[in-house]
Design a protein around this motif. Structure first.
Motif, short mmCIF file in Angstrom:
data_model
loop_
_atom_site.label_atom_id
_atom_site.label_comp_id
_atom_site.label_asym_id
_atom_site.label_seq_id
_atom_site.Cartn_x
_atom_site.Cartn_y
_atom_site.Cartn_z
N VAL A 18 -3.18 -10.60 5.36
CA VAL A 18 -1.83 -10.53 5.93
C VAL A 18 -1.90 -9.96 7.35
CG1 VAL A 18 0.45 -9.51 5.68
CG2 VAL A 18 -0.75 -10.38 3.66
N ASP A 36 -7.38 -0.36 11.27
CA ASP A 36 -7.92 -0.34 9.91
C ASP A 36 -8.70 0.96 9.69
OD1 ASP A 36 -8.16 -2.97 7.77
OD2 ASP A 36 -9.35 -1.19 7.33
N LYS A 41 -14.89 -3.50 9.83
CA LYS A 41 -13.87 -4.51 10.11
C LYS A 41 -13.42 -4.42 11.57
CE LYS A 41 -11.85 -5.30 5.60
NZ LYS A 41 -10.62 -5.55 4.86
N THR A 90 -1.14 -2.87 -1.52
CA THR A 90 -0.31 -2.27 -2.57
C THR A 90 -0.80 -2.87 -3.89
OG1 THR A 90 1.33 -4.03 -2.23
CG2 THR A 90 1.78 -1.92 -1.18
N GLU A 106 1.28 6.10 3.97
CA GLU A 106 0.36 6.72 4.95
C GLU A 106 0.75 6.28 6.36
OE1 GLU A 106 -3.59 6.41 2.07
OE2 GLU A 106 -3.53 5.18 3.90
N THR A 125 3.51 -6.29 -0.12
CA THR A 125 4.38 -6.57 -1.27
C THR A 125 4.78 -5.25 -1.92
OG1 THR A 125 3.30 -8.69 -1.59
CG2 THR A 125 4.51 -7.80 -3.48
#
Ligand code: NAD
Length: 284
Positions: A18, A36, A41, A90, A106, A125
């Motif tokens: 996403v 991130d 990454k 999530t 967070e 979500t």
């Protein structure tokens, strides 16, 4: 928010399917910082390589001129951003009947500390009613919810050619309504598809769209898996039955491919998925 779309700064929290697809999409026209907590990454993205398998993301990172940097320094990324898109994970725990939204919170907590005026857009979500609850919990009135409908491995493609754009904002709040329209405009600007159906609605309605879209798709997969298992048990040709059933235009030939040979396993998974979704619905 009194800005045109020309000089916007956007931070994206989370570089999974996403977050990285949205960051890539928006960085065609705006300054985007992807955040991130995983160093590898961040390094891959800064070297224009994708940490996830997605043909369009890989191609765009390698070939397109993008105004995109990645960092682990969340405070620096959020403190001068106009929009912070939240795309952190999530998870629903069916045993504890608990939806784990801690990674979303967070991000909200850091933004509240360093840049409380920024507009946050939750893409993760979340359970129905979550955004209203979190607004009250943090006394924060700058949060929108925009459900995400992409498929894994086709994440950027699905943002370049979206089926629809939906942005939830509180009814009667002109400032957030303007911010919701501006955010939708950013998604439209980055897309290749034109005339994308775009809807604005209440926060909780937008959350319900995501829940009921997921429920329908899980039910549909479950239905075709049941059909497949039935055919297997009876020694019948599944594809003939599916073809015959799906030529009814009310049913249609899309999204009708059971996991042939793995019917029972996939079926159990989707049954669980339906059950989970219905449990989330009953809890609200
Ligand atoms: N994958 C899909 O097809 C899809 C589709 C629609 C919606 N969603 C939802 O979107 C959300 C993200 O999904 P995804 O598939 O991209 O997840 P993902 O797990 O692939 O990526 C999430 C990223 O967020 C990072 N992260 C965790 N905590 C962070 C923090 N505090 N700050 C910054 N980054 C942090 C993780 O390291 C990870 O790289 C989830 O809520 C998911 O349910 C996913």
């Amino acid at each position: 928010m009194d800005k045109n779309t020309k000089d916007l700064k956007i931070a994206v929290a989370g570089t999974g399917y996403v977050g990285l697809s949205i960051a890539t999409l928006l960085s065609q026209h705006h300054q985007v910082t992807a955040v991130d907590v995983v160093k590898d990454k961040v390094e891959l993205i800064n070297n224009r390589r994708s940490p996830i398998q997605d043909d369009y993301i890989e191609q765009y990172l390698a070939e397109k001129e993008l105004n995109l940097t990645a960092t682990m320094d969340a405070e620096a990324a959020y403190q001068d951003a106009d929009f912070i898109v939240i795309a952190t994970p999530t998870n629903y725990d069916p045993v504890k009947n608990y939806f784990d939204t801690r990674h979303v919170e967070e991000v909200i907590e850091v933004v509240m500390k360093v840049n409380p005026e920024a507009i946050m857009v939750i893409k993760s979500t979340i359970p129905v009613g979550y955004t209203e609850n979190i607004r009250a919990k943090y006394n924060c009135h700058n949060i929108l919810f925009a459900p995400e409908f992409l498929r894994e491995s086709k994440a950027l493609y699905d943002n370049l050619y979206p089926s629809r754009i939906i942005v939830g904002r509180p009814e009667g709040d002109k400032r957030l309504n303007d911010a919701a329209h501006l955010f939708a405009q950013l998604l439209q600007e980055g897309a290749i598809k034109e005339d994308i159906p775009t809807l604005f609605m209440g926060l909780t309605e937008a959350e319900a769209v995501k829940l009921f879209a997921n429920t329908y798709l899980a039910l549909r997969v479950s239905y075709f898996n049941e059909l497949d298992t039935y055919a297997e048990v009876k020694g019948l040709d599944t594809s003939n039955i599916i073809q015959g059933v799906c030529l009814d235009p009310r049913i249609g030939s899309f999204y009708n491919n059971p996991s042939f040979g793995y019917g029972a396993i996939a079926c159990q998974k989707t049954r669980n998925s339906c059950l989970l979704t219905m449990q989330m619905y009953q809890r609200t």
